[in-house]
Design a protein around this motif. Structure first.
Motif, PDB file in Angstrom:
ATOM      1  N   HIS A 195       0.088  -3.117  -4.236  1.00  0.00           N
ATOM      2  CA  HIS A 195       2.095  -2.519  -4.779  1.00  0.00           C
ATOM      3  C   HIS A 195       0.957  -2.348  -6.463  1.00  0.00           C
ATOM      4  N   GLU A 196       0.398  -2.977  -6.940  1.00  0.00           N
ATOM      5  CA  GLU A 196      -0.408  -2.954  -7.922  1.00  0.00           C
ATOM      6  C   GLU A 196      -1.594  -1.969  -8.352  1.00  0.00           C
ATOM      7  N   GLU A 197      -2.206  -1.501  -7.449  1.00  0.00           N
ATOM      8  CA  GLU A 197      -2.823  -0.350  -7.471  1.00  0.00           C
ATOM      9  C   GLU A 197      -2.121   0.882  -7.771  1.00  0.00           C
ATOM     10  N   TYR A 198      -0.810   0.556  -6.526  1.00  0.00           N
ATOM     11  CA  TYR A 198      -0.442   2.548  -6.777  1.00  0.00           C
ATOM     12  C   TYR A 198       0.897   1.964  -7.589  1.00  0.00           C
ATOM     13  N   LYS A 199       0.817   1.433  -8.430  1.00  0.00           N
ATOM     14  CA  LYS A 199       1.920   0.917  -9.207  1.00  0.00           C
ATOM     15  C   LYS A 199       2.791   1.836  -9.997  1.00  0.00           C
ATOM     16  N   SER A 200       2.831   3.085 -10.398  1.00  0.00           N
ATOM     17  CA  SER A 200       2.982   4.226 -11.000  1.00  0.00           C
ATOM     18  C   SER A 200       3.300   5.073 -10.329  1.00  0.00           C
ATOM     19  N   SER A 201       2.888   5.660  -9.125  1.00  0.00           N
ATOM     20  CA  SER A 201       2.821   6.296  -7.998  1.00  0.00           C
ATOM     21  C   SER A 201       4.039   6.373  -6.602  1.00  0.00           C
ATOM     22  N   ARG A 202       4.041   4.480  -6.886  1.00  0.00           N
ATOM     23  CA  ARG A 202       4.579   3.359  -6.278  1.00  0.00           C
ATOM     24  C   ARG A 202       4.829   4.247  -4.893  1.00  0.00           C
ATOM     25  N   ILE A 203       3.546   4.348  -4.602  1.00  0.00           N
ATOM     26  CA  ILE A 203       2.883   4.210  -2.646  1.00  0.00           C
ATOM     27  C   ILE A 203       3.086   2.794  -2.132  1.00  0.00           C
ATOM     28  N   PRO A 204       3.754   2.790  -1.238  1.00  0.00           N
ATOM     29  CA  PRO A 204       4.034   1.296   0.165  1.00  0.00           C
ATOM     30  C   PRO A 204       2.724   1.581   1.066  1.00  0.00           C
ATOM     31  N   HIS A 205       2.629   0.547   1.756  1.00  0.00           N
ATOM     32  CA  HIS A 205       1.695   0.327   2.248  1.00  0.00           C
ATOM     33  C   HIS A 205       2.770   1.336   3.588  1.00  0.00           C
ATOM     34  N   GLY A 206       3.771   0.735   4.355  1.00  0.00           N
ATOM     35  CA  GLY A 206       5.247   1.364   4.721  1.00  0.00           C
ATOM     36  C   GLY A 206       5.045   1.154   6.559  1.00  0.00           C
ATOM     37  N   ASN A 207       3.849   0.017   7.027  1.00  0.00           N
ATOM     38  CA  ASN A 207       3.675  -0.035   7.959  1.00  0.00           C
ATOM     39  C   ASN A 207       3.661  -1.931   7.923  1.00  0.00           C
ATOM     40  N   ILE A 208       4.090  -2.934   7.412  1.00  0.00           N
ATOM     41  CA  ILE A 208       4.114  -4.434   7.900  1.00  0.00           C
ATOM     42  C   ILE A 208       4.270  -4.458   9.051  1.00  0.00           C
ATOM     43  N   LYS A 209       3.908  -5.109   9.358  1.00  0.00           N
ATOM     44  CA  LYS A 209       4.179  -6.079  10.893  1.00  0.00           C
ATOM     45  C   LYS A 209       3.008  -6.805  11.038  1.00  0.00           C
ATOM     46  N   SER A 210       3.336  -8.632  11.892  1.00  0.00           N
ATOM     47  CA  SER A 210       2.136  -9.314  12.605  1.00  0.00           C
ATOM     48  C   SER A 210       0.493  -9.013  12.822  1.00  0.00           C
ATOM     49  N   ASP A 224       8.316  -2.648   1.926  1.00  0.00           N
ATOM     50  CA  ASP A 224       7.600  -3.729   2.055  1.00  0.00           C
ATOM     51  C   ASP A 224       7.635  -4.643   2.079  1.00  0.00           C
ATOM     52  N   VAL A 225       8.002  -5.971   1.007  1.00  0.00           N
ATOM     53  CA  VAL A 225       8.699  -7.053   0.758  1.00  0.00           C
ATOM     54  C   VAL A 225       9.733  -7.190   1.825  1.00  0.00           C
ATOM     55  N   TYR A 226      10.528  -6.978   2.331  1.00  0.00           N
ATOM     56  CA  TYR A 226      11.516  -6.623   3.640  1.00  0.00           C
ATOM     57  C   TYR A 226      11.012  -7.280   4.383  1.00  0.00           C
ATOM     58  N   SER A 227      10.014  -6.397   4.695  1.00  0.00           N
ATOM     59  CA  SER A 227       9.170  -6.121   6.013  1.00  0.00           C
ATOM     60  C   SER A 227       8.327  -8.001   6.286  1.00  0.00           C
ATOM     61  N   PHE A 228       7.495  -7.590   4.506  1.00  0.00           N
ATOM     62  CA  PHE A 228       6.984  -9.332   4.800  1.00  0.00           C
ATOM     63  C   PHE A 228       7.814 -10.197   4.940  1.00  0.00           C
ATOM     64  N   GLY A 229       8.847 -10.365   4.769  1.00  0.00           N
ATOM     65  CA  GLY A 229      10.173 -11.407   4.306  1.00  0.00           C
ATOM     66  C   GLY A 229      10.417 -11.460   6.315  1.00  0.00           C
ATOM     67  N   ILE A 230      10.500 -10.850   6.804  1.00  0.00           N
ATOM     68  CA  ILE A 230       9.972 -10.552   8.063  1.00  0.00           C
ATOM     69  C   ILE A 230       8.631 -11.337   8.931  1.00  0.00           C
ATOM     70  N   LEU A 231       7.472 -10.901   8.377  1.00  0.00           N
ATOM     71  CA  LEU A 231       6.690 -11.740   8.446  1.00  0.00           C
ATOM     72  C   LEU A 231       6.254 -12.897   8.340  1.00  0.00           C
ATOM     73  N   LEU A 232       6.943 -13.459   7.655  1.00  0.00           N
ATOM     74  CA  LEU A 232       7.426 -15.270   7.114  1.00  0.00           C
ATOM     75  C   LEU A 232       8.334 -15.452   7.681  1.00  0.00           C
ATOM     76  N   LEU A 233       9.303 -15.189   8.536  1.00  0.00           N
ATOM     77  CA  LEU A 233      10.174 -15.900   9.213  1.00  0.00           C
ATOM     78  C   LEU A 233       9.481 -16.037  10.272  1.00  0.00           C
ATOM     79  N   GLU A 234       8.872 -15.028  10.906  1.00  0.00           N
ATOM     80  CA  GLU A 234       7.336 -14.837  12.511  1.00  0.00           C
ATOM     81  C   GLU A 234       6.891 -16.607  12.710  1.00  0.00           C
ATOM     82  N   MET A 235       6.102 -16.615  10.667  1.00  0.00           N
ATOM     83  CA  MET A 235       5.767 -17.262  10.953  1.00  0.00           C
ATOM     84  C   MET A 235       5.921 -19.120  11.054  1.00  0.00           C
ATOM     85  N   LEU A 236       7.949 -19.002  10.630  1.00  0.00           N
ATOM     86  CA  LEU A 236       8.106 -20.292  10.546  1.00  0.00           C
ATOM     87  C   LEU A 236       9.180 -20.570  11.678  1.00  0.00           C
TER      88      LEU A 236
END
Length: 224
Positions: free
Chosen positions: A33-48, A98-110
């Motif tokens: 996210h920081e590397e592509y902050k100006s262009s706002r490029i996401p990962h787009g495929n966050i899952k476990s 992406d942040v929402y998807s990462f939250g799902i990942l955290l919920l999976e872990m918990l």
């Protein structure tokens, strides 16, 4: 490693290891996210399944760049990552999603539960890859009834003296899965929140209680 192979002979992932893995994944995503902050490029495929471990057990984010090869109008539907609520309307990828998807990942872990165990009942008949992940809704309903302890993976509840850490991580997860994108933190903020959670040495040995399967339901609640 968390939701698969739950049968006999399984070696549980201890709490310290789980935090180490999600922190590594969070740092990787924050770097993207920081590397592509100006262009706002996401990962787009966050899952476990896109969080891989190297030979030293460090977590690495894979599949970055795949979304760039697809037509933006179709990328959200074609990729199998966890989708944020707004994506069902906009069909667009974003760093906030992406942040929402990462939250799902955290919920999976918990919780130790796969997100597809809690698909929205209102979307029955919709193609599986287009169904919304309803794990956050399930967690909110349990927490609302003040049975926060019921949320956590039974494997984690056997460790003593980590209740505060579990609830702190749950708070981070629920902040990430806020319904409104503008209410979600940045991944850099998520990394900082995880780093601030007090984590002692892995609670094994005398701290691991084979007979313990639950903690007090009043360990605390968190608002989503």
């Amino acid at each position: 490693m968390i939701t698969g192979n739950r049968g006999p002979g399984r070696i549980p992932l201890d709490w310290t290891t789980r935090i180490s893995l999600v922190l590594g994944a969070a740092r990787g995503l924050a770097h993207i996210h920081e590397e592509y902050k100006s262009s706002r490029i996401p990962h787009g495929n966050i899952k476990s399944s896109n969080v891989l471990l190297d030979k030293n057990g460090n977590a690495c984010i894979s599949d970055f760049g795949l979304s760039l090869l697809l037509n933006p109008a179709h990328a959200s539907a074609r990729l199998g990552g966890y989708k944020a609520p707004e994506q069902f309307e906009t069909k667009r990828l974003s760093q906030k999603a992406d942040v929402y998807s990462f939250g799902i990942l955290l919920l999976e872990m918990l919780t130790g539960r796969a997100p597809n165990q809690y698909l929205s009942p209102s979307r029955v008949g919709v193609e599986e890859e287009e169904q919304s992940v309803d794990l956050p809704k399930w967690v909110r309903s349990v927490v609302r009834d003040e049975w926060t302890a019921e949320v956590f993976d039974q494997e984690l509840l056997r460790y003593k003296n980590i209740e505060e850490e579990l609830v702190s991580m749950l708070h981070v997860a629920m902040t990430c899965v806020a319904a409104l994108p503008e209410k979600r933190p940045t991944m850099a903020e998520v990394v900082k929140m995880i780093e601030e959670i007090r984590v002692e040495q892995s609670p094994l040995g005398e701290d691991y209680d084979e007979s313990r399967s639950s903690i007090s339901p009043s360990v605390g609640t968190t608002e989503g």
